[in-house]
Design a protein around this motif. Structure first.
Motif, PDB file in Angstrom:
ATOM      1  N   LEU B 203       4.955   3.764   3.735  1.00 49.76           N
ATOM      2  CA  LEU B 203       5.811   4.100   5.105  1.00 49.76           C
ATOM      3  C   LEU B 203       5.173   3.651   6.649  1.00 49.76           C
ATOM      4  N   ILE B 204       4.278   3.691   6.715  1.00 50.03           N
ATOM      5  CA  ILE B 204       3.304   3.489   7.870  1.00 50.03           C
ATOM      6  C   ILE B 204       3.284   2.094   8.999  1.00 50.03           C
ATOM      7  N   GLU B 205       3.978   1.550   7.151  1.00 51.69           N
ATOM      8  CA  GLU B 205       3.868  -0.444   7.274  1.00 51.69           C
ATOM      9  C   GLU B 205       4.947  -0.446   7.979  1.00 51.69           C
ATOM     10  N   ASP B 206       6.089  -0.055   7.284  1.00 45.44           N
ATOM     11  CA  ASP B 206       7.571   0.276   7.414  1.00 45.44           C
ATOM     12  C   ASP B 206       7.867   0.984   8.926  1.00 45.44           C
ATOM     13  N   GLY B 207       6.693   1.566   9.794  1.00 42.88           N
ATOM     14  CA  GLY B 207       7.453   2.256  10.581  1.00 42.88           C
ATOM     15  C   GLY B 207       7.983   3.394  11.057  1.00 42.88           C
ATOM     16  N   ALA B 208       7.054   4.240   9.943  1.00 44.08           N
ATOM     17  CA  ALA B 208       6.824   5.659  10.452  1.00 44.08           C
ATOM     18  C   ALA B 208       5.834   5.891  10.617  1.00 44.08           C
ATOM     19  N   ARG B 209       5.802   7.207  11.704  1.00 44.29           N
ATOM     20  CA  ARG B 209       4.800   8.101  12.677  1.00 44.29           C
ATOM     21  C   ARG B 209       4.180   9.329  12.058  1.00 44.29           C
ATOM     22  N   VAL B 210       3.390   9.416  12.302  1.00 46.35           N
ATOM     23  CA  VAL B 210       3.380  10.852  12.707  1.00 46.35           C
ATOM     24  C   VAL B 210       1.770  10.800  13.746  1.00 46.35           C
ATOM     25  N   THR B 211       1.855  12.530  14.488  1.00 45.94           N
ATOM     26  CA  THR B 211       0.449  11.972  16.115  1.00 45.94           C
ATOM     27  C   THR B 211      -0.357  12.117  15.072  1.00 45.94           C
ATOM     28  N   GLU B 212      -0.988  12.152  14.424  1.00 43.14           N
ATOM     29  CA  GLU B 212      -2.215  11.773  13.722  1.00 43.14           C
ATOM     30  C   GLU B 212      -2.218  12.983  12.303  1.00 43.14           C
ATOM     31  N   LEU B 213      -3.425  12.707  11.529  1.00 42.58           N
ATOM     32  CA  LEU B 213      -4.224  12.736  10.412  1.00 42.58           C
ATOM     33  C   LEU B 213      -5.411  13.370  10.699  1.00 42.58           C
ATOM     34  N   LEU B 214      -5.065  14.468   9.183  1.00 42.44           N
ATOM     35  CA  LEU B 214      -7.375  14.423   9.077  1.00 42.44           C
ATOM     36  C   LEU B 214      -6.525  14.133   7.678  1.00 42.44           C
ATOM     37  N   VAL B 215      -7.843  13.717   7.038  1.00 41.46           N
ATOM     38  CA  VAL B 215      -7.755  13.806   5.649  1.00 41.46           C
ATOM     39  C   VAL B 215      -9.296  13.989   5.253  1.00 41.46           C
ATOM     40  N   ASP B 216      -9.174  14.831   3.985  1.00 43.68           N
ATOM     41  CA  ASP B 216     -11.543  15.833   3.441  1.00 43.68           C
ATOM     42  C   ASP B 216     -11.074  14.553   2.407  1.00 43.68           C
ATOM     43  N   GLN B 217     -12.624  13.897   1.849  1.00 40.34           N
ATOM     44  CA  GLN B 217     -12.474  13.016   1.004  1.00 40.34           C
ATOM     45  C   GLN B 217     -13.701  12.741   0.310  1.00 40.34           C
ATOM     46  N   GLY B 218     -13.665  13.543  -0.950  1.00 43.57           N
ATOM     47  CA  GLY B 218     -15.283  13.340  -2.010  1.00 43.57           C
ATOM     48  C   GLY B 218     -15.795  12.419  -1.534  1.00 43.57           C
ATOM     49  N   GLU B 219     -16.889  11.518  -1.581  1.00 44.95           N
ATOM     50  CA  GLU B 219     -17.388  10.377  -1.524  1.00 44.95           C
ATOM     51  C   GLU B 219     -18.016  10.548  -3.783  1.00 44.95           C
ATOM     52  N   ALA B 220     -17.798  11.526  -4.281  1.00 48.61           N
ATOM     53  CA  ALA B 220     -18.223  11.690  -5.729  1.00 48.61           C
ATOM     54  C   ALA B 220     -16.849  11.782  -6.164  1.00 48.61           C
ATOM     55  N   ASP B 221     -16.294  12.007  -5.729  1.00 46.86           N
ATOM     56  CA  ASP B 221     -14.235  11.691  -6.486  1.00 46.86           C
ATOM     57  C   ASP B 221     -14.564  10.476  -7.180  1.00 46.86           C
ATOM     58  N   GLY B 222     -14.304  10.911  -8.620  1.00 47.63           N
ATOM     59  CA  GLY B 222     -14.040   9.900 -10.140  1.00 47.63           C
ATOM     60  C   GLY B 222     -12.787   8.073  -9.741  1.00 47.63           C
ATOM     61  N   PHE B 223     -12.522   9.434  -8.783  1.00 47.09           N
ATOM     62  CA  PHE B 223     -11.050   8.376  -8.559  1.00 47.09           C
ATOM     63  C   PHE B 223     -10.619   7.852  -6.886  1.00 47.09           C
ATOM     64  N   LEU B 224     -11.529   8.214  -6.298  1.00 48.65           N
ATOM     65  CA  LEU B 224     -11.760   7.145  -5.422  1.00 48.65           C
ATOM     66  C   LEU B 224     -11.721   5.563  -4.884  1.00 48.65           C
ATOM     67  N   ALA B 225     -12.299   4.878  -5.981  1.00 53.12           N
ATOM     68  CA  ALA B 225     -12.430   3.845  -5.968  1.00 53.12           C
ATOM     69  C   ALA B 225     -10.576   3.053  -6.181  1.00 53.12           C
ATOM     70  N   GLU B 226     -10.473   3.823  -7.551  1.00 50.34           N
ATOM     71  CA  GLU B 226      -9.651   3.265  -8.205  1.00 50.34           C
ATOM     72  C   GLU B 226      -8.078   3.716  -7.910  1.00 50.34           C
ATOM     73  N   GLN B 227      -8.030   5.175  -7.982  1.00 52.24           N
ATOM     74  CA  GLN B 227      -6.798   5.949  -7.320  1.00 52.24           C
ATOM     75  C   GLN B 227      -6.249   6.194  -6.097  1.00 52.24           C
ATOM     76  N   LEU B 228      -7.390   6.992  -5.153  1.00 51.15           N
ATOM     77  CA  LEU B 228      -7.238   7.141  -4.017  1.00 51.15           C
ATOM     78  C   LEU B 228      -7.220   6.693  -2.722  1.00 51.15           C
ATOM     79  N   ARG B 229      -8.147   5.439  -2.864  1.00 52.06           N
ATOM     80  CA  ARG B 229      -8.500   4.211  -1.700  1.00 52.06           C
ATOM     81  C   ARG B 229      -7.946   4.980  -0.439  1.00 52.06           C
ATOM     82  N   PRO B 230      -8.566   5.736  -0.236  1.00 50.60           N
ATOM     83  CA  PRO B 230      -7.969   6.036   1.140  1.00 50.60           C
ATOM     84  C   PRO B 230      -8.926   5.080   2.175  1.00 50.60           C
TER      85      PRO B 230
END
Lengths: 276, 276
Positions: B203-230
């Motif tokens: 959506l962002i690549e296609d031009g959609a926008r928000v003012t700003e974003l906040l994301v918390d992400q655990g570094e020991a999250d087992g899904f981080l590398a394969e599924q979440l990819r922040p």
């Protein structure tokens, strides 16, 4: 002791552990929250005893204690409420047997073999936790909810000097005077003296003392009038000269929505006394 | 709308409600927390979308949001993650079908009949909540966890101006690039344009926008590398000029112990934007 799970939470570690209990003759599961601390440091420990139907998991999931424990540097331990396993006798009801050990050492068969929660929570588990976690055993306090409030009050009254603070959420204060206390008849038989040693109001009447007590009680608690009866504790404390802060909370029920609301305030109160 | 339960909590009312959904053609259950407020007042509302396997109950029990919502005067709404009921098609897996609606309106049979969570959470439920609760519809924000983070990000990107703040805990940011996104293939078929409308990075690549974003992400999250990819979200935001605060949290996993730890901080951030 076996580690079931650990995860980082609120700047500390929430763990769940299992061990073979000599007291109950079963495997027992409990949770421990340990805030981050300096290497080699020891921390005060708060014991939390749960109510009817609960395991360690209810308060661990819903108690909202971690933020306050992290802020104050308090270890928080939550045991189960009864022995578990296929070999443990049970009945098809929620207020007796499994999930309802009432923090006594049962003397009546068939309960006496495994239902030894008094020895478990006041002797065996404290020794294990002191050996396995960075606790300062000179700085302990105890709290509980409902049946666990009964456990916390009786443990503190019977161990003068051990706990620097004791408080409860909607505790059973006089089991020998209320329907839930039928459990004491069945675990302990008609030994009146033994039953009175597991009844906070009776213990106070018989001379046991704590420095002070804090109780939160919801006014919309469906068990208030018949099972909890905090006025009996208030009367006993007044007669004995024990300062009791009984906070009646308008609109609150008996659930963890009530417990979690006032958990932070109770932990603030414990922390002030654990750090003196 | 039917009230399943209400209880007082943290100086407000935690309710659970059920209604017949036109969008999903099923009964749907959701929870709403309403802090005490002056008669006639309306309050900002925070939408919380849950992750795979969850119902409204997970965050309601374990999210630890009520203290911050009470402090800031925020209504907090938690929908379910899929239609439910015997008539709803399902599969024997936890990352597709029941508990895994992925906040899309499915177009592929047999899913298209009931799996219409996009219409449900962005249209039908907001209208119901606005009618039944004291919300200020001009002051809404949205957050979510994992699959619900995906839902929150896509809802905000596709409704410019509706949400004054959007944040997420460990969100799925690019479902079309990760294994969990197979769900989009099955709900939406090989319609690439439709899939890109349910992918925050696309959506962002296609031009959609928000003012700003906040994301918390655990570094020991087992899904981080394969599924979440922040990092994919970070790259898209950098290219689009969207300020992203990506807080990598050392040691934290994917569970509610992680969510509850940072819930208060995220709600503080929402409150600051909802009250401008």
């Amino acid at each position: 002791m076996e580690t079931v799970s650990t995860a980082r939470a609120h700047g500390g570690t929430q763990g769940v552990y299992r061990h073979r209990s000599a007291a109950t003759g079963t495997d027992m599961t409990f949770s421990v929250y340990v805030p981050d601390h300096a290497p080699g440091a020891t921390l005060p420990v708060v014991w939390y005893l749960s109510g009817l139907t609960c395991t360690h998991a209810n308060v661990t999931d819903k108690g909202e204690y971690r933020a306050a424990c992290a802020r104050h540097g308090l270890i928080f331990v939550a045991p189960d409420t009864s022995p578990r396993g296929d070999e443990v006798p049970d009945e098809d009801r929620w207020d007796f047997a499994k999930g309802a050990g009432f923090y006594v050492d049962a003397t009546m068969p068939p309960w006496s073999t495994h239902y030894r929660m008094w020895s478990y929570v006041t002797e065996e588990l404290p020794a294990l936790v002191a050996a396995e976690f960075p606790v300062d055993a000179a700085r302990q306090s105890i709290m509980g909810h409902s049946m666990g409030g009964h456990g916390a009050l009786t443990a503190a009254l019977r161990h003068p000097g051990r706990y620097r603070a004791v408080s409860a959420f909607a505790p059973i204060v006089a089991p020998t005077q209320v329907p839930w206390g039928e459990a004491l008849d069945r675990y302990l038989g008609d030994d009146v003296a033994a039953q009175r040693r597991h009844d906070a109001v009776a213990l106070i009447e018989d001379g046991a003392r704590v420095t002070e007590l804090l109780v939160d009680q919801g006014e919309a608690d469906g068990f208030l009038a018949e099972q909890l009866r905090p006025e009996l504790l208030a009367q006993a404390c007044a007669a004995a000269g024990i300062p009791l802060e009984l906070r009646m909370r308008a609109g609150y029920d008996h659930s963890y929505l009530f417990v979690s609301t006032f958990m932070g305030e109770q932990l603030d109160w414990h922390a002030a006394r654990l750090k003196r």
